[in-house]
Write an enzyme that holds these catalytic residues in place. Structure first.
Site, PDB file in Angstrom:
ATOM      1  N   TYR A   1       9.578   5.892   3.270  1.00 50.94           N
ATOM      2  CA  TYR A   1      10.777   6.660   2.914  1.00 50.94           C
ATOM      3  C   TYR A   1      10.674   8.096   3.472  1.00 50.94           C
ATOM      4  O   TYR A   1       9.867   8.356   4.351  1.00 50.94           O
ATOM      5  CB  TYR A   1      10.989   6.623   1.395  1.00 50.94           C
ATOM      6  CG  TYR A   1      11.247   5.202   0.891  1.00 50.94           C
ATOM      7  CD1 TYR A   1      12.427   4.541   1.232  1.00 50.94           C
ATOM      8  CD2 TYR A   1      10.310   4.512   0.134  1.00 50.94           C
ATOM      9  CE1 TYR A   1      12.665   3.238   0.819  1.00 50.94           C
ATOM     10  CE2 TYR A   1      10.537   3.207  -0.291  1.00 50.94           C
ATOM     11  CZ  TYR A   1      11.707   2.577   0.052  1.00 50.94           C
ATOM     12  OH  TYR A   1      11.940   1.284  -0.349  1.00 50.94           O
TER      13      TYR A   1
ATOM     14  N   CYS B   1       3.948 -14.984  -6.969  1.00 49.63           N
ATOM     15  CA  CYS B   1       4.905 -15.976  -6.437  1.00 49.63           C
ATOM     16  C   CYS B   1       6.161 -15.300  -5.902  1.00 49.63           C
ATOM     17  O   CYS B   1       6.866 -15.854  -5.067  1.00 49.63           O
ATOM     18  CB  CYS B   1       5.270 -17.001  -7.504  1.00 49.63           C
ATOM     19  SG  CYS B   1       6.251 -16.347  -8.877  1.00 49.63           S
TER      20      CYS B   1
ATOM     21  N   CYS C   1      10.396 -11.990 -14.309  1.00 48.59           N
ATOM     22  CA  CYS C   1       9.155 -12.653 -13.903  1.00 48.59           C
ATOM     23  C   CYS C   1       9.330 -14.156 -14.064  1.00 48.59           C
ATOM     24  O   CYS C   1       9.847 -14.614 -15.090  1.00 48.59           O
ATOM     25  CB  CYS C   1       8.010 -12.142 -14.775  1.00 48.59           C
ATOM     26  SG  CYS C   1       6.464 -13.022 -14.475  1.00 48.59           S
TER      27      CYS C   1
END
Ligand SMILES: Cc1cc2nc3c(=O)[nH]c(=O)nc-3n(C[C@H](O)[C@H](O)[C@H](O)COP(=O)(O)O)c2cc1C
Length: 656
Positions: free
Chosen positions: A184, A359, A378
């Site tokens: 950034y 994941c 989640c």
């Protein structure tokens, strides 16, 4: 008995380093656990603080994190990356920010506001203006050439950071963090990758660091020396021509001289999110993989250093602090998976920690086409982000519940129902719970799924679920309980492929993963979804040669981690053929149709099918009218991903 004593006896001392008090500036933190900044998407649509955001942060403060660093907060309208990004560029935002700080303080945690300017990463659809950067270098992600900030404008932005920090102080924050990582605005100045300026903000290391050092000094002037400032920085930008540790180490020294109170060392750029896997690494990346960057920087400075990046295990967190690799550990997605991670460590309830398994199926939430980030949650803990309205509360009447199927949908539904006071019996036909999630744990990098099953099993045991393994529930068994409610979560079965076969061995990929058949050496995998890709990943280290055929235009649609997987498979020589449909199997391969015409694939000794699965729900019809309530959840309702099964289990269990 002896074994149990050994396990319990070791716990107390095992985590003492990470549980010790620490200091950033003069702010004392009760332990070394930090929740790092994560754009949660749980602020209101206009980027103000509302109840949902407060519920989300309070859960982590209550769960024992010593320091909460808020998500990125815009210091300038011109730097905004999402419509619902928090804002600190006007006094009107102070009351909302204060509500959040007060709520976190009430739970005994400290809170820093993360200050942010996206520079070229800002979204012009949101800012309504052309993007700006240190230099005007073409930027394909935003399809733009950012305008180079004039020297005067750079000084204006420095003031804006100082003003925003003062607002944070007025709102009761204990300090601020500057978002100097992930490409950034700060690194757009610091890095030779993006800075071509010839004024005092470009050139050598000192000049490229000047924007950052000026911001730090400006904040100290406005807020006082005792108001702590953390600088987040990428120890390695992981792109050619970007900053490497030899340079960031020197910059760290300059930042320290300018008065910064701590450094939070990350890596990479946002373009590498979920892909090359540095700023946000998937389960293909090992735990604590960038801690070495913090360790290197720590050698150059005397101020505290924070590390981050797939720190998901308490033993690793403790060893990082104990061995002096870093002073604090930031648990990003691990804090999404379990807001109570620190308290569970403190209380020795390690098995009760809902693990982050990398994941990336529910946490990563970039802004959608409307510029709004959907809320991060989640896959394994669907309560995350929805703490205000998803609660585990005692049931008004204790019911007898039978759960049929011990996959993750069933386990989640079972433990939450039991935690609410219901009497729950769970039947699983196999000798272990987990269902297809266990199969999902077999390919490399996927052990976390087995860890998740262990966690759900622990929660079931804790809350008294009667788990009956090796028992396929039938109507008589279910009815014998006289249940008030039955939850059917019997999963899914793999679909076949009805095409002629001249003789090659055809088997289901999941049967191979489950250890029911031994794979061949030259394998044709049919289906390039998650199971097909992971099957290839599993076979490669076993010296097999693998081709994948996928009838869609793209393999691995749907999951972010698939990009990393496809790249790894490509590097290992797996041929992934898309827009390729099997018409018939031959003795040693298949005849396939493609947009260019028919092709023959030969030289294979086995076909593994990964062509999807269909719901398996044999009991619903039989039970209709024989029990008062029937609920069908998970793959038994519709074959989908782990995150859907777990969410459905939880959503049902909190209202049953
Ligand atoms: C949903 C999400 C949003 C994020 N947003 C930010 C952010 O606003 N500011 C920031 O500095 N890092 C952000 N990050 C990066 C995290 O702070 C952290 O560095 C990263 O998740 C790696 O740590 P972990 O492996 O423990 O999750 C974000 C990460 C996630 C998962």
């Amino acid at each position: 008995m002896i074994q149990k004593q050994v396990i319990d006896g070791g716990m107390q001392e095992m985590f003492e380093s990470v549980l010790k008090k620490g200091k950033i500036g003069n702010v004392e933190l009760k332990n070394r656990f930090i929740m790092p900044a994560m754009g949660s998407g749980h602020s209101e649509r206009d980027g103000t603080v509302g109840d949902e955001a407060i519920g989300y942060y309070v859960a982590r403060a209550r769960g024992g994190f010593g320091l909460i660093i808020t998500e990125y907060t815009g210091v300038d309208q011109l730097g905004m990356g999402a419509r619902n990004e928090l804002k600190s560029y006007s006094d009107e935002y102070i009351p909302g920010l204060k509500r959040l700080a007060d709520a976190v303080h009430a739970e005994g945690a400290k809170i820093f506001l993360q200050l942010h300017h996206g520079g070229k990463w800002a979204d012009p659809n949101i800012t309504g203006q052309a993007t700006v950067s240190s230099s005007a270098i073409a930027f394909h992600v935003r399809d733009c050439i950012p305008r180079e900030l004039t020297t005067q404008e750079v000084y204006d932005v420095i003031e804006k950071f100082g003003d925003a920090a003062l607002r944070a102080k007025k709102a009761g924050y204990d300090g601020v963090e500057l978002h100097g990582g992930h490409g950034y605005l700060f690194p757009q100045f610091m890095s030779a990758y993006s800075n071509r300026r010839i004024d005092e903000f470009g050139g050598d290391i000192v000049s490229r660091s000047r924007f950052s050092t000026c911001v730090i000094e400006n904040i100290k002037q406005k807020c006082g020396d005792d108001f702590p400032v953390i600088m987040r920085m990428s120890g390695d930008e992981t792109v050619d021509g970007g900053m490497k540790i030899n340079e960031t180490r020197v910059m760290a020294e300059l930042l320290e001289k300018a008065g910064v109170d701590a450094l939070n060392v990350t890596a990479g750029m946002p373009a590498t999110y979920g892909d090359k896997g540095y700023s946000l690494a998937s389960n293909r990346t090992h735990m604590g993989f960038i801690a070495y960057l913090a360790e290197e920087i720590k050698k150059s400075v005397g101020i505290p250093v924070i590390t981050v990046g797939r720190i998901t295990d308490p033993a690793m967190a403790d060893s990082i602090v104990r061995d002096g690799i870093a002073d604090f550990v930031a648990l990003g997605r691990a804090s999404l998976a379990d807001p109570e991670f620190p308290n569970k460590v403190l209380e020795g309830r390690i098995d009760e920690i809902c693990p982050c398994i990398g994941c990336m199926s529910r946490c990563l939430t970039g802004p959608g086409p409307d510029g709004i980030s959907p809320g991060a949650s989640c896959a394994l803990n669907p309560f995350t982000g929805y703490e205000t309205h998803m609660k585990i509360e005692p049931a008004s009447k204790s019911k007898t519940i039978v759960v049929v199927g011990g996959g993750v949908a069933g386990l989640e539904a079972a433990w939450i129902s039991a935690a609410r006071g219901h009497k729950v019996t769970l039947y699983e036909k196999n000798s272990r719970p987990g269902g297809q999630t266990y199969t999902a744990s077999i390919p490399p990098h996927k052990q976390g799924f087995a860890h998740a099953i262990k966690y759900y099993q622990t929660m079931c045991k804790k809350h008294g679920v009667d788990i009956r393994l090796d028992t396929e529930a039938n109507m008589d068994i279910v009815v014998s309980h006289a249940p008030d409610a039955v939850i059917l979560c019997t999963g899914a079965t793999p679909t076949g492929l009805q095409v002629p076969n001249d003789g090659i061995t055809v088997a289901q990929a999941v049967d191979m993963l489950n250890g029911k058949i031994i794979p061949g050496k030259n394998i044709l995998v049919v289906g390039g979804g998650l199971v097909g890709l992971e099957t290839a990943d599993f076979l490669l280290p076993q010296m097999a040669s693998v081709t994948i055929v996928e009838m869609l235009e793209q393999a691995g649609e749907g999951l972010l981690t698939n990009f990393a997987l496809i790249r790894a498979l490509g590097k290992s020589g797996v041929n992934i053929m898309t827009s390729t449909k099997v018409e018939r199997f031959t003795k040693d391969g298949a005849v396939c149709s493609t947009p260019e015409g028919e092709i023959t694939l030969s030289g294979y000794d086995m076909v593994l099918l990964a062509t999807g699965s269909k719901p398996y729900n044999p009991l619903e019809k039989e039970l209709l009218g024989k029990v008062p309530e029937i609920h069908v959840i998970g793959d038994a309702k519709e074959a989908r991903l782990v995150k859907d099964a777990v969410a459905e289990g939880a959503e049902l269990a909190i209202r049953i």
